[in-house]
Design a protein around this motif. Structure first.
Motif, PDB file in Angstrom:
ATOM      1  N   THR A 171     -12.332  -3.182   4.123  1.00 23.03           N
ATOM      2  CA  THR A 171     -11.713  -2.502   2.990  1.00 23.03           C
ATOM      3  C   THR A 171     -11.597  -3.348   1.725  1.00 23.03           C
ATOM      4  O   THR A 171     -11.480  -2.802   0.634  1.00 23.03           O
ATOM      5  CB  THR A 171     -10.302  -2.006   3.357  1.00 23.03           C
ATOM      6  OG1 THR A 171      -9.449  -3.143   3.611  1.00 23.03           O
ATOM      7  CG2 THR A 171     -10.341  -1.134   4.602  1.00 23.03           C
ATOM      8  N   ASP A 172     -11.616  -4.679   1.850  1.00 21.62           N
ATOM      9  CA  ASP A 172     -11.315  -5.537   0.701  1.00 21.62           C
ATOM     10  C   ASP A 172     -12.521  -6.250   0.098  1.00 21.62           C
ATOM     11  O   ASP A 172     -12.427  -6.796  -1.000  1.00 21.62           O
ATOM     12  CB  ASP A 172     -10.276  -6.598   1.083  1.00 21.62           C
ATOM     13  CG  ASP A 172      -8.918  -5.996   1.394  1.00 21.62           C
ATOM     14  OD1 ASP A 172      -8.585  -4.981   0.777  1.00 21.62           O
ATOM     15  OD2 ASP A 172      -8.204  -6.550   2.254  1.00 21.62           O
ATOM     16  N   ASN A 215      -4.476  -4.167   5.342  1.00 20.20           N
ATOM     17  CA  ASN A 215      -4.218  -2.995   4.510  1.00 20.20           C
ATOM     18  C   ASN A 215      -5.413  -2.062   4.588  1.00 20.20           C
ATOM     19  O   ASN A 215      -6.334  -2.135   3.777  1.00 20.20           O
ATOM     20  CB  ASN A 215      -3.966  -3.421   3.055  1.00 20.20           C
ATOM     21  CG  ASN A 215      -3.500  -2.265   2.202  1.00 20.20           C
ATOM     22  OD1 ASN A 215      -3.514  -1.104   2.641  1.00 20.20           O
ATOM     23  ND2 ASN A 215      -3.067  -2.551   0.994  1.00 20.20           N
ATOM     24  N   TRP A 216      -5.404  -1.197   5.597  1.00 22.24           N
ATOM     25  CA  TRP A 216      -6.511  -0.278   5.799  1.00 22.24           C
ATOM     26  C   TRP A 216      -6.514   0.854   4.779  1.00 22.24           C
ATOM     27  O   TRP A 216      -7.480   1.604   4.696  1.00 22.24           O
ATOM     28  CB  TRP A 216      -6.454   0.292   7.209  1.00 22.24           C
ATOM     29  CG  TRP A 216      -6.765  -0.724   8.262  1.00 22.24           C
ATOM     30  CD1 TRP A 216      -5.878  -1.471   8.977  1.00 22.24           C
ATOM     31  CD2 TRP A 216      -8.064  -1.134   8.703  1.00 22.24           C
ATOM     32  NE1 TRP A 216      -6.537  -2.308   9.837  1.00 22.24           N
ATOM     33  CE2 TRP A 216      -7.878  -2.125   9.694  1.00 22.24           C
ATOM     34  CE3 TRP A 216      -9.365  -0.756   8.356  1.00 22.24           C
ATOM     35  CZ2 TRP A 216      -8.948  -2.734  10.344  1.00 22.24           C
ATOM     36  CZ3 TRP A 216     -10.420  -1.370   9.007  1.00 22.24           C
ATOM     37  CH2 TRP A 216     -10.208  -2.341   9.986  1.00 22.24           C
ATOM     38  N   ALA A 217      -5.447   0.992   4.017  1.00 24.20           N
ATOM     39  CA  ALA A 217      -5.340   2.113   3.085  1.00 24.20           C
ATOM     40  C   ALA A 217      -5.756   1.746   1.665  1.00 24.20           C
ATOM     41  O   ALA A 217      -5.763   2.582   0.787  1.00 24.20           O
ATOM     42  CB  ALA A 217      -3.909   2.652   3.073  1.00 24.20           C
ATOM     43  N   TRP A 238      -4.300 -13.437   1.339  1.00 26.18           N
ATOM     44  CA  TRP A 238      -5.395 -14.169   1.979  1.00 26.18           C
ATOM     45  C   TRP A 238      -6.707 -13.413   1.824  1.00 26.18           C
ATOM     46  O   TRP A 238      -7.760 -14.033   1.680  1.00 26.18           O
ATOM     47  CB  TRP A 238      -5.063 -14.431   3.454  1.00 26.18           C
ATOM     48  CG  TRP A 238      -5.576 -13.397   4.395  1.00 26.18           C
ATOM     49  CD1 TRP A 238      -4.955 -12.269   4.801  1.00 26.18           C
ATOM     50  CD2 TRP A 238      -6.858 -13.407   5.039  1.00 26.18           C
ATOM     51  NE1 TRP A 238      -5.758 -11.560   5.655  1.00 26.18           N
ATOM     52  CE2 TRP A 238      -6.920 -12.243   5.834  1.00 26.18           C
ATOM     53  CE3 TRP A 238      -7.942 -14.266   5.039  1.00 26.18           C
ATOM     54  CZ2 TRP A 238      -8.044 -11.922   6.596  1.00 26.18           C
ATOM     55  CZ3 TRP A 238      -9.058 -13.946   5.801  1.00 26.18           C
ATOM     56  CH2 TRP A 238      -9.109 -12.797   6.572  1.00 26.18           C
ATOM     57  N   ALA A 239      -6.652 -12.072   1.820  1.00 28.11           N
ATOM     58  CA  ALA A 239      -7.875 -11.284   1.637  1.00 28.11           C
ATOM     59  C   ALA A 239      -8.455 -11.506   0.246  1.00 28.11           C
ATOM     60  O   ALA A 239      -9.679 -11.579   0.076  1.00 28.11           O
ATOM     61  CB  ALA A 239      -7.588  -9.809   1.866  1.00 28.11           C
ATOM     62  N   SER A 259       0.844  -1.192   0.000  1.00 26.49           N
ATOM     63  CA  SER A 259       0.000   0.000   0.000  1.00 26.49           C
ATOM     64  C   SER A 259       0.879   1.241   0.000  1.00 26.49           C
ATOM     65  O   SER A 259       1.937   1.267   0.615  1.00 26.49           O
ATOM     66  CB  SER A 259      -0.913   0.016   1.229  1.00 26.49           C
ATOM     67  OG  SER A 259      -0.162   0.104   2.419  1.00 26.49           O
ATOM     68  N   HIS A 260       0.439   2.266  -0.705  1.00 29.14           N
ATOM     69  CA  HIS A 260       1.209   3.503  -0.733  1.00 29.14           C
ATOM     70  C   HIS A 260       0.267   4.675  -0.922  1.00 29.14           C
ATOM     71  O   HIS A 260      -0.852   4.522  -1.420  1.00 29.14           O
ATOM     72  CB  HIS A 260       2.264   3.469  -1.847  1.00 29.14           C
ATOM     73  CG  HIS A 260       1.715   3.205  -3.217  1.00 29.14           C
ATOM     74  ND1 HIS A 260       1.271   4.214  -4.057  1.00 29.14           N
ATOM     75  CD2 HIS A 260       1.528   2.047  -3.897  1.00 29.14           C
ATOM     76  CE1 HIS A 260       0.844   3.686  -5.187  1.00 29.14           C
ATOM     77  NE2 HIS A 260       0.975   2.379  -5.126  1.00 29.14           N
ATOM     78  N   TYR A 261       0.697   5.823  -0.503  1.00 34.51           N
ATOM     79  CA  TYR A 261      -0.117   7.031  -0.609  1.00 34.51           C
ATOM     80  C   TYR A 261       0.795   8.233  -0.736  1.00 34.51           C
ATOM     81  O   TYR A 261       1.996   8.173  -0.409  1.00 34.51           O
ATOM     82  CB  TYR A 261      -1.045   7.183   0.601  1.00 34.51           C
ATOM     83  CG  TYR A 261      -0.360   7.109   1.939  1.00 34.51           C
ATOM     84  CD1 TYR A 261       0.139   8.250   2.562  1.00 34.51           C
ATOM     85  CD2 TYR A 261      -0.212   5.888   2.598  1.00 34.51           C
ATOM     86  CE1 TYR A 261       0.761   8.195   3.784  1.00 34.51           C
ATOM     87  CE2 TYR A 261       0.411   5.815   3.834  1.00 34.51           C
ATOM     88  CZ  TYR A 261       0.888   6.963   4.421  1.00 34.51           C
ATOM     89  OH  TYR A 261       1.520   6.892   5.640  1.00 34.51           O
TER      90      TYR A 261
END
Length: 449
Positions: free
Chosen positions: A285-286, A113-115, A248-249, A92-94
């Protein structure tokens, strides 16, 4: 001595002081590794341009000195990649605040990965029941909601994804109806391409189904077997035959799609584990959730937890992708002083939403609006105010709680199965009516669109 929380503020400050040098780069990655140490990853052509390479190296030198011990020596702190995608390697990146060409990448020990916010699903609405803290009656509320929707003729698919504290299935299925396998079994078998061996025996129909149907997928089957050993493996990614890596998500998402294809539900209700962990991240989120119910008890623990989560979305610039799907649920509202309790809950929820998710524009005062605003004799805030914001008293706002009232008849999941089998609909309405009505409206509005 610098601490982890100071990394981004100091990085922003240092880069701002050298903005002319940073602006020359096509992109730059601020890479925080598993130990919380920072490196620069720059375009690989940078070393070929000695002057530019020296500039970036000089900036990192300053940053390394400011961030110690959360940075590497200059010789170990500069990396190069051919493009931004390779530099991020799927993490994840922002964007770093104030820099369109600078990305922050966090390497985490877990795959939570909440983002990364998946877009809303286009199929049957997926509704997630989530809470920061456990013991708030979340699973009981889900069971009652499933019962009510089935009473109204809906085909409901229920997933117990509280894998570390399973129990929802006992509220909806008597022991003799429990399926042989559950979600944990499938996730483990899928790792060795054996998911099909358990898939047909992991869904059961509740005896509480009436005009509609309740299809339940439990966390584990009727014989839990080596549940703890299996639970330690469900988070594993899967390496496909072509060498690609499936998190896994993503595996969980694939299972949900297969279950939807089999059951053809009108709505999917997902019971998420409480807290900010792998399962909660995947559920919220997913999974492409259309509505995320945030159960809340009045108290600092609840609001501190939600504030941390909202601030992460704000920091990662993904708040706008998820905020319209959120709704606060006032959990276990006490019998005494309910109005006062709900007012306090609403005020605290509003404060956090204003600070983190709402746009910084106050809603217009309806009293100041003429009766013909919008040209149809009715006023609408959208006609007058730009941005996404709500008045504190707006019942349709995400922060305005749907109340679930405390009642001794619904105090435990273990006894809930028998209770729902003979329950009076008016009693369910008295306890869960606001929540169930809101869920029905969400389903109906989606069907209408």
């Amino acid at each position: 001595m610098t601490t982890f929380d100071q990394i981004l503020p100091i990085t922003t400050e240092v880069l701002a002081d050298h903005s002319d040098k940073i602006a020359q780069l096509e992109w730059l990655v601020i890479n925080r590794d598993l130990n919380g140490r920072v490196r620069f990853i720059a375009p690989e052509q940078s070393p070929e341009d000695e002057a530019r390479h020296a500039d970036v190296k000089a900036v990192y030198q300053v940053l390394s000195e400011r961030l110690a011990p959360h940075a590497y020596p200059v010789d170990a702190g500069m990396l190069y990649e051919a493009n931004l995608e390779l530099a991020c390697q799927g993490a994840s990146h922002y964007a770093l605040n104030g820099f369109d060409n600078v990305r922050v990448v966090d390497r985490l020990a877990t795959e939570a990965n909440w983002a990364r916010i998946a877009p809303e699903t286009d199929g049957a609405p997926r509704i997630v029941f989530f809470s920061i803290k456990g013991g708030v009656g979340r699973s009981t509320a889900l069971a009652a909601t499933a019962w009510s929707l089935a009473q109204a003729g809906k085909r409901v698919l229920v997933l117990d994804l509280d894998l570390e504290s399973p129990g929802l299935s006992s509220a909806l299925l008597p022991p003799e109806r429990q399926p042989m396998y559950g979600i944990t079994d499938w996730l483990v078998e899928d790792l060795v391409d054996n998911g099909g061996a358990v898939f047909d025996d992991m869904v059961a129909t509740s005896n509480l189904s009436h005009d509609g149907e309740i299809h339940v997928v439990p966390a584990h089957g009727s014989e839990h077997g080596e549940y703890i050993a299996k639970l330690g493996r469900v988070w594993m990614p899967k390496i496909q035959a072509d060498g690609t890596r499936e998190t896994w998500a993503d595996r969980l998402g694939r299972l949900l799609q297969a279950l939807e294809a089999r059951v053809q539900p009108d709505v999917v209700l997902i019971d998420s584990r409480s807290g900010i962990d792998e399962i909660a991240s995947a559920c919220i989120t997913d999974m492409g959730a259309n509505l995320i119910l945030l159960f809340a008890l009045e108290g600092e623990q609840t609001w501190n937890g939600y504030r941390m989560l909202f601030e992460q979305w704000q920091r990662a610039h993904v708040a706008e992708q998820i905020r319209e799907r959120l709704k606060i649920v006032g959990a276990i509202v006490p019998e005494l002083d309910r109005v006062i309790y709900l007012e306090g809950l609403r005020e605290n929820a509003y404060s956090i939403f204003v600070d983190t998710l709402y746009d910084e524009i106050a809603p217009a005062d309806p009293a100041a609006i003429g009766p013909t605003a919008g040209g149809d004799g009715k006023w609408r805030v959208d006609d007058l105010v730009e941005g996404w914001n709500f008045d504190e008293a707006d019942e349709g706002a995400p922060h305005y709680p749907w109340a679930v009232n405390w009642h001794r008849s619904f105090a435990g999941l273990r006894s809930l199965q028998g209770r729902l089998a003979s329950i009076d609909a008016q009693e369910v309405q008295a306890v869960f009516g606001t929540l169930i009505g809101g869920v029905r409206d969400a389903i109906d509005s989606r069907s209408a669109s």
